[in-house]
Design an enzyme around this catalytic site. Sequence first.
Site, PDB file in Angstrom:
ATOM      1  N   ASP A  13      -5.883  -8.597  14.193  1.00  0.00           N
ATOM      2  CA  ASP A  13      -5.361  -9.909  14.535  1.00  0.00           C
ATOM      3  C   ASP A  13      -6.028 -10.469  15.793  1.00  0.00           C
ATOM      4  O   ASP A  13      -6.450 -11.635  15.825  1.00  0.00           O
ATOM      5  CB  ASP A  13      -3.843  -9.855  14.721  1.00  0.00           C
ATOM      6  CG  ASP A  13      -3.380  -8.648  15.547  1.00  0.00           C
ATOM      7  OD1 ASP A  13      -4.236  -7.918  16.088  1.00  0.00           O
ATOM      8  OD2 ASP A  13      -2.155  -8.446  15.642  1.00  0.00           O
ATOM      9  N   ASP A  35       0.825  -1.215   0.000  1.00  0.00           N
ATOM     10  CA  ASP A  35       0.000   0.000   0.000  1.00  0.00           C
ATOM     11  C   ASP A  35       0.854   1.257   0.000  1.00  0.00           C
ATOM     12  O   ASP A  35       0.358   2.357   0.266  1.00  0.00           O
ATOM     13  CB  ASP A  35      -0.922   0.019   1.230  1.00  0.00           C
ATOM     14  CG  ASP A  35      -2.109  -0.926   1.085  1.00  0.00           C
ATOM     15  OD1 ASP A  35      -2.414  -1.321  -0.045  1.00  0.00           O
ATOM     16  OD2 ASP A  35      -2.727  -1.268   2.119  1.00  0.00           O
TER      17      ASP A  35
END
Length: 491
Positions: A243, A95
């Site tokens: 996560d 990105d």
Amino acid sequence: MKASGFMTFLVTVHFLSLGCLVMYGLHRLWFIFNWMKIKEQELSKRGTDTLLSFFPVVTVQLPLFNERFVAARLIDAAAGLNWPKNLLEIQILDDSDDETRHLVDQKVAQWKKKGFDIRVIRRKERTGYKAGALSEGLNQAKGEFIAVFDADFLPEKDFLIQTMGPFKDPSVGMVQARWSFLNKESSWLTAVQSILIGHHFDIEHRVRYEKNYFFNFNGTAGVWRKRCIVSSGSWQSDTVTEDLDLSYRAQLNGWRFVYLHDVSVGSELPATMGSFLRQQQRWATGSTQTAIKLIPGIIGSSYSWSVKREALFHLLSNLCWLMGFFYILTLYPALRFRMGIGPHQIIFYDLPLFMTSCGAILVYFFIYLAKTRKTTLLFLPLVPLLCIGLTPSIALELLFKGMKKGGVFQRTPKFGFKGTFLRSRLNFYRQINLSSFILNSCFTLYTLLPVLFSWQRETWPAIPFLILFPLSFMLVMIHDVVFVSIRSVHG
């Protein structure tokens, strides 16, 4: 509210906050007791004996965002993994909007010429930050299993050989390796961080895994079964710790996680106080967001009360930053309001309670360091100082962002340090957090008031305890100013 009523409220908040910190300290002692039993029984599991008959297709995902100093070495490490080339796919989820893109393209072209299945996936917009990038990669992944490495990690060649064995059990959804630290000897700050982060793997993960409690994927240095991710709702960006969020959703969905303590992956610790603070703010905020999102489902699940209790402790543990903040904020008013009881009351009330919490945590870390011998005990006194000094900044982040969904995923700058500093890189990113500097300056002055108060009242035994607070804020406040200045002069 009348003045006396308001002061009573502050005193109540003071002792309630201290009570919560005492509970946290006692929970640390519970951890250390169970950890010592586990070490004695040598219950670590590796599960690598049957690997030679189990070679599935694995996709390695490398999420990147402006990682010019570490992108190339990470790609080289991924390509160097000991796994059949025809069964290995490497995705660079890039990105970046800086020169990292060019460096990545060069490395990808290099490894493609050598016959590797490696490619770059770039999105038009950085929607969902890391969670969005992982989700995009997952949709295109060929592998039945997904290994994830952040930019500042360096897996060994045999990482997949060591971690794929447990997946022979179809109920296993994720395997997590331990983090080790490439630059823990660079400074006192990285040394203390290696203590504060290392125990999470050496003790918390180990105890939770061995006792069949929930534990989490740490965002990197782990392998997922693709079907586990998909069936559990995939990566979501409504928290800044995607996560932790997916870990709990997967385990609530019935998947089993495995922790391999004997398998480690080298990582880079934040080099400056500002970057370490941003990391801790994100972790604290994200865990609180995850708690708000998932605790109703945890309480309503069919798991035993012991599993639920430990899950609540895990997800809510970062609220201790908030409790510590309230305790510090109300310390001086509590002393002033109760001075009529007697000048030595702090010795008989505040000090024993504070030492129960702080002392329990120090005992926890003392035993940890004594047993592992990973970091010298000389750094132990700096652990409470650093934690106290970071408390206001992390607590305010929690107050403003912990109750909201999502948020900006602020990256932690990585410099490619391995044991020593590369000085020319330190000034590339702005390291001094002005708002944190001002905040800690204010708290340094504010926490001097209880010291002066005790001095005037001649409560001498209380002064060493009270002076910990301004010293802590001064430590955090001046670290980056001195650190960056010295590095700039010698760079």
